[in-house]
Motif scaffolding. Sequence first.
Motif, PDB file in Angstrom:
ATOM      1  N   UNK A  35      38.828  41.465  27.257  1.00  0.00           N
ATOM      2  CA  UNK A  35      39.892  42.390  27.664  1.00  0.00           C
ATOM      3  C   UNK A  35      40.614  41.940  28.927  1.00  0.00           C
ATOM      4  N   UNK A  36      40.109  40.940  29.604  1.00  0.00           N
ATOM      5  CA  UNK A  36      40.684  40.568  30.890  1.00  0.00           C
ATOM      6  C   UNK A  36      42.072  39.970  30.781  1.00  0.00           C
ATOM      7  N   UNK A  37      42.389  39.388  29.647  1.00  0.00           N
ATOM      8  CA  UNK A  37      43.683  38.713  29.500  1.00  0.00           C
ATOM      9  C   UNK A  37      44.853  39.674  29.613  1.00  0.00           C
ATOM     10  N   UNK A  38      44.629  40.952  29.348  1.00  0.00           N
ATOM     11  CA  UNK A  38      45.715  41.935  29.400  1.00  0.00           C
ATOM     12  C   UNK A  38      45.871  42.579  30.778  1.00  0.00           C
ATOM     13  N   UNK A  39      45.028  42.222  31.730  1.00  0.00           N
ATOM     14  CA  UNK A  39      45.055  42.875  33.041  1.00  0.00           C
ATOM     15  C   UNK A  39      45.870  42.064  34.046  1.00  0.00           C
ATOM     16  N   UNK A  40      46.534  42.744  34.998  1.00  0.00           N
ATOM     17  CA  UNK A  40      47.200  42.014  36.089  1.00  0.00           C
ATOM     18  C   UNK A  40      46.173  41.247  36.902  1.00  0.00           C
ATOM     19  N   UNK A  41      46.586  40.119  37.463  1.00  0.00           N
ATOM     20  CA  UNK A  41      45.678  39.295  38.248  1.00  0.00           C
ATOM     21  C   UNK A  41      45.083  40.074  39.419  1.00  0.00           C
ATOM     22  N   UNK A  42      43.807  39.837  39.710  1.00  0.00           N
ATOM     23  CA  UNK A  42      43.159  40.528  40.828  1.00  0.00           C
ATOM     24  C   UNK A  42      43.202  39.697  42.106  1.00  0.00           C
ATOM     25  N   UNK A  43      43.070  40.373  43.220  1.00  0.00           N
ATOM     26  CA  UNK A  43      42.817  39.674  44.478  1.00  0.00           C
ATOM     27  C   UNK A  43      41.330  39.398  44.633  1.00  0.00           C
ATOM     28  N   UNK A  44      40.515  40.363  44.222  1.00  0.00           N
ATOM     29  CA  UNK A  44      39.068  40.220  44.333  1.00  0.00           C
ATOM     30  C   UNK A  44      38.419  40.850  43.106  1.00  0.00           C
ATOM     31  N   UNK A  45      37.225  40.360  42.762  1.00  0.00           N
ATOM     32  CA  UNK A  45      36.517  40.832  41.566  1.00  0.00           C
ATOM     33  C   UNK A  45      35.059  41.078  41.917  1.00  0.00           C
ATOM     34  N   UNK A  46      34.555  42.236  41.455  1.00  0.00           N
ATOM     35  CA  UNK A  46      33.120  42.493  41.503  1.00  0.00           C
ATOM     36  C   UNK A  46      32.592  42.499  40.085  1.00  0.00           C
ATOM     37  N   UNK A  47      31.506  41.754  39.856  1.00  0.00           N
ATOM     38  CA  UNK A  47      30.886  41.687  38.530  1.00  0.00           C
ATOM     39  C   UNK A  47      29.470  42.219  38.654  1.00  0.00           C
ATOM     40  N   UNK A  48      29.224  43.347  37.998  1.00  0.00           N
ATOM     41  CA  UNK A  48      27.912  43.974  38.089  1.00  0.00           C
ATOM     42  C   UNK A  48      27.161  43.991  36.785  1.00  0.00           C
TER      43      UNK A  48
ATOM     44  N   UNK B 101      17.860  42.151  44.377  1.00  0.00           N
ATOM     45  CA  UNK B 101      19.135  41.836  43.713  1.00  0.00           C
ATOM     46  C   UNK B 101      19.712  40.575  44.344  1.00  0.00           C
ATOM     47  N   UNK B 102      20.138  39.657  43.492  1.00  0.00           N
ATOM     48  CA  UNK B 102      20.855  38.481  43.973  1.00  0.00           C
ATOM     49  C   UNK B 102      22.344  38.830  44.089  1.00  0.00           C
ATOM     50  N   UNK B 103      22.939  38.504  45.210  1.00  0.00           N
ATOM     51  CA  UNK B 103      24.375  38.686  45.388  1.00  0.00           C
ATOM     52  C   UNK B 103      24.973  37.331  45.728  1.00  0.00           C
ATOM     53  N   UNK B 104      25.793  36.821  44.821  1.00  0.00           N
ATOM     54  CA  UNK B 104      26.509  35.564  45.032  1.00  0.00           C
ATOM     55  C   UNK B 104      27.991  35.871  45.175  1.00  0.00           C
ATOM     56  N   UNK B 105      28.665  35.123  46.018  1.00  0.00           N
ATOM     57  CA  UNK B 105      30.106  35.307  46.133  1.00  0.00           C
ATOM     58  C   UNK B 105      30.789  33.960  46.270  1.00  0.00           C
ATOM     59  N   UNK B 106      31.991  33.912  45.749  1.00  0.00           N
ATOM     60  CA  UNK B 106      32.823  32.728  45.875  1.00  0.00           C
ATOM     61  C   UNK B 106      34.127  33.109  46.540  1.00  0.00           C
ATOM     62  N   UNK B 107      34.566  32.328  47.506  1.00  0.00           N
ATOM     63  CA  UNK B 107      35.798  32.595  48.248  1.00  0.00           C
ATOM     64  C   UNK B 107      36.746  31.420  48.050  1.00  0.00           C
TER      65      UNK B 107
ATOM     66  N   UNK C  74      42.565  35.809  43.277  1.00  0.00           N
ATOM     67  CA  UNK C  74      43.358  35.172  44.328  1.00  0.00           C
ATOM     68  C   UNK C  74      42.529  34.886  45.569  1.00  0.00           C
ATOM     69  N   UNK C  75      41.457  35.686  45.791  1.00  0.00           N
ATOM     70  CA  UNK C  75      40.707  35.516  47.028  1.00  0.00           C
ATOM     71  C   UNK C  75      39.211  35.370  46.840  1.00  0.00           C
ATOM     72  N   UNK C  76      38.547  36.285  46.127  1.00  0.00           N
ATOM     73  CA  UNK C  76      37.085  36.233  46.086  1.00  0.00           C
ATOM     74  C   UNK C  76      36.531  36.853  44.820  1.00  0.00           C
ATOM     75  N   UNK C  77      35.313  36.419  44.465  1.00  0.00           N
ATOM     76  CA  UNK C  77      34.543  36.972  43.353  1.00  0.00           C
ATOM     77  C   UNK C  77      33.132  37.226  43.870  1.00  0.00           C
ATOM     78  N   UNK C  78      32.617  38.433  43.623  1.00  0.00           N
ATOM     79  CA  UNK C  78      31.263  38.804  44.045  1.00  0.00           C
ATOM     80  C   UNK C  78      30.475  39.194  42.801  1.00  0.00           C
ATOM     81  N   UNK C  79      29.280  38.628  42.658  1.00  0.00           N
ATOM     82  CA  UNK C  79      28.459  38.858  41.467  1.00  0.00           C
ATOM     83  C   UNK C  79      27.095  39.382  41.884  1.00  0.00           C
ATOM     84  N   UNK C  80      26.695  40.506  41.290  1.00  0.00           N
ATOM     85  CA  UNK C  80      25.362  41.065  41.528  1.00  0.00           C
ATOM     86  C   UNK C  80      24.536  40.912  40.266  1.00  0.00           C
TER      87      UNK C  80
END
Length: 528
Positions: free
Chosen positions: A427-440, A511-517, A458-464
């Motif tokens: 479903x992500x292809x239909x969404x406007x681009x994000x600045x940041x993403x959280x994946x839980x 919980x592991x929390x990884x992030x990419x900037x 555009x800036x960061x992705x955080x994954x839990x």
Amino acid sequence: MITVVGTGTGAPLPPDAGAALAGAGLVVGGRRHLAAATTIPDTAERVVLGPLAPALDAIEQFLEKPAERGRVVVLASGDPGFFGIVRALAERFGAERLEIHPGVSSVATAFARLGLTWDDAVVVSAHGRDLRTAVNVCRAHPKVAVLTGPGSGPAELGAALRSSGRFLVVASALGAGADSGAGSGTGASTSSGSEVASDSGMGSGSVAASASASNAGATSGTGSTAGSGTGSASTSNAGATSGTGSGASTGTRSGTGSSPGSGSGTGTAPDSGSDPHSDAGSVAHSGERERVERVTPAEAAARDWGPTVSVVLCLDETRVLSPVRTVAGPPSGPAQWALEEGEFTHRDSMITKFEVRALALARLGPRLGEHVWDIGAGSGSVAVECARLGAAVTAVEKTLDGVERVRANAAAHGVYVTAVHGAAPTVLSDLPDPDAVFIGGGGRELPAIVTACARRARRSVVVAMAALDRVPAVRDALVAAGLDCDGVLLQSSRLAPLPGDVTRLAATNPVFLLWGVRPPARDEGVAQ
């Protein structure tokens, strides 16, 4: 000394302009302002305000001449201190050399036409800027004024807000043909020269329809009125307009050039980072009439609005009135974040714990004007927290009951969250681009989801994640997308009561929390 005169919503010039102009040696302004300034001495130099840099150069050259040559007077639409030319003048010549006579801004005029206050409104300029910031502000707040520009007008704004639940009020040619504008109170009355088109009321603070829906047309300068003039540029809202009209009735107005601020149909963004003339006061053309039109985003997207748009208001019909304010503009940030789990409706403790949320929010950095995705939203706790901090938020959840839970939690906290039912990454292809993403969430699809999100963030992705085995693949996906990756294992213990009025430590699940900037973009080795 430089005297800056704000002309409000258009010609004729305000009374205090006459005295300033009488002693002028150099007058800078749009063509229509110069034409309306009948008290300019014959000996004064005149500069038509088009591109900003040449006008500033002309002012500097004049200031180097003997003082007896007279003063510099700049004529600008609206309030020149509100997204206007005052900023550029102060930066170039110093604020102490400016004498400013403010005018009424297009924003204040538009809200006045509706009979609404605007101390609780968020004002955002899309003039010469990326429209996405204005769109995100409109999605996150109930009362927004957007100063538009070429390529960032009502049609583009409407297309981006089709599913937002808002309505738009498009104010065109403010001040043109209007005697005194709208009345006061909760309903907007109009003068004989002003037209307000509305298909329905707005409840408290509604627009009173003084023109039928059949009168609602794009105010693009067509018709039988006089004026075949050209301008040196065009914007839908720029401050000092330079369009002129002459000759017999031709039915259209056209424009050429690239400078901001003309009253014609084409143009480009300003040649500098600031709005060139004023707060985007209206572009009043010969033969034009002021129009204040309520439309849905879809209706706005389908229209050609022409060059006379002054400002667009984006409103939530249920929240056009707010309590008495102490601080103007967007509401202050929340007093607390990383709220207790009990603040959210959730299922079987399936919620991101507040310790994890606290660090996730710090790495996401949600803020006004940005867009955040919450993937695998569950209860929507992260989505709601991001919205409370001012961001526009889209929550993706694969279960229907989860989607309803997200909506309920957003409503309970008084924020806007767009809940999307579906599975990522599809479903992500239909969404406007994000600045940041959280994946839980994500299960076996997690690496693919991280890859899809990391490519577009555009800036960061955080994954839990709780599973140790998924950490390497997630880290590889973040690095492969060009993000700088870091992370921690979060393991906390909370105070818990024991019999006998004593306390123990109760461990929470690790919980592991990884992030990419995303690192700053570089051009020939220089950070941009």
